[in-house]
Write an enzyme that holds these catalytic residues in place. Structure first.
Site, PDB file in Angstrom:
ATOM      1  N   ARG A  15     -24.862  10.216   4.168  1.00  0.00           N
ATOM      2  CA  ARG A  15     -23.739  10.036   5.074  1.00  0.00           C
ATOM      3  C   ARG A  15     -22.598   9.308   4.373  1.00  0.00           C
ATOM      4  O   ARG A  15     -21.431   9.666   4.508  1.00  0.00           O
ATOM      5  CB  ARG A  15     -24.151   9.262   6.329  1.00  0.00           C
ATOM      6  N   ARG A  38       3.750  10.688   0.476  1.00  0.00           N
ATOM      7  CA  ARG A  38       3.997  10.715  -0.973  1.00  0.00           C
ATOM      8  C   ARG A  38       5.023   9.666  -1.373  1.00  0.00           C
ATOM      9  O   ARG A  38       4.828   8.940  -2.362  1.00  0.00           O
ATOM     10  CB  ARG A  38       4.484  12.105  -1.409  1.00  0.00           C
ATOM     11  N   ARG A  61      -0.921 -12.977  -2.942  1.00  0.00           N
ATOM     12  CA  ARG A  61      -1.210 -11.651  -3.497  1.00  0.00           C
ATOM     13  C   ARG A  61      -1.788 -10.730  -2.428  1.00  0.00           C
ATOM     14  O   ARG A  61      -1.433  -9.557  -2.345  1.00  0.00           O
ATOM     15  CB  ARG A  61      -2.163 -11.773  -4.677  1.00  0.00           C
ATOM     16  N   GLU A  75       0.746   5.138   8.072  1.00  0.00           N
ATOM     17  CA  GLU A  75       1.309   6.464   7.802  1.00  0.00           C
ATOM     18  C   GLU A  75       0.231   7.540   7.890  1.00  0.00           C
ATOM     19  O   GLU A  75       0.481   8.628   8.407  1.00  0.00           O
ATOM     20  CB  GLU A  75       1.984   6.497   6.419  1.00  0.00           C
ATOM     21  N   CYS A 120       9.482 -13.565   3.376  1.00  0.00           N
ATOM     22  CA  CYS A 120       8.974 -14.926   3.606  1.00  0.00           C
ATOM     23  C   CYS A 120       8.271 -15.483   2.376  1.00  0.00           C
ATOM     24  O   CYS A 120       8.340 -16.681   2.110  1.00  0.00           O
ATOM     25  CB  CYS A 120       8.017 -14.949   4.799  1.00  0.00           C
TER      26      CYS A 120
END
Length: 129
Positions: A15, A38, A61, A75, A120
């Site tokens: 699976r 893209r 980060r 998206e 920020c």
């Protein structure tokens, strides 16, 4: 009582392998068929390394790169909604149009949140007080 769906997997390592393959197919389909994905993926290829370089702490980060990945995720979901809506009908239908507009709004909000987060984190370093 209904029987389980024959399309639902039962689990196990197989699976996981299939799920990974389907995910790669989805990324490939998004790359082939979605111009917005893209464009955002190309920007991500530039901004993720910059976020890793400009972030001073692990949290910075994570914020800088995670927001970019978040844009790609939203998206992908928006593209899935649009593909499903188009599969149902390409004729104008107010509910299908609303679904597409709401998906687009989600992408916009994520982009704005991403820009605000980057601002920020980075602007205080570049603006002298």
């Amino acid at each position: 009582m209904t029987s389980p769906s024959p399309y639902k997997s039962t689990g196990g390592l197989q699976r996981i392998v299939r799920a990974f393959r389907y995910s790669m197919q989805g990324l490939g389909a998004a790359w082939r068929h979605e111009a917005a994905f893209r464009q955002e993926a190309v920007l991500a290829a530039i901004l993720i390394p910059l976020g890793l370089w400009w972030g001073h702490t692990p949290l910075e980060r994570l914020l800088l790169t995670g927001m970019i990945v978040g844009v790609l995720i939203i998206e992908l979901l928006n593209s899935a909604i649009e593909a499903l809506a188009d599969a149902i009908s390409t004729d104008h239908h107010p509910l299908l149009g609303r679904a597409k507009d709401i998906g687009s709004a989600a992408v916009l909000l994520m982009l704005l949140l991403t820009a605000a987060t980057w601002a920020c984190v980075l602007i205080p370093r570049w603006v002298s007080t």
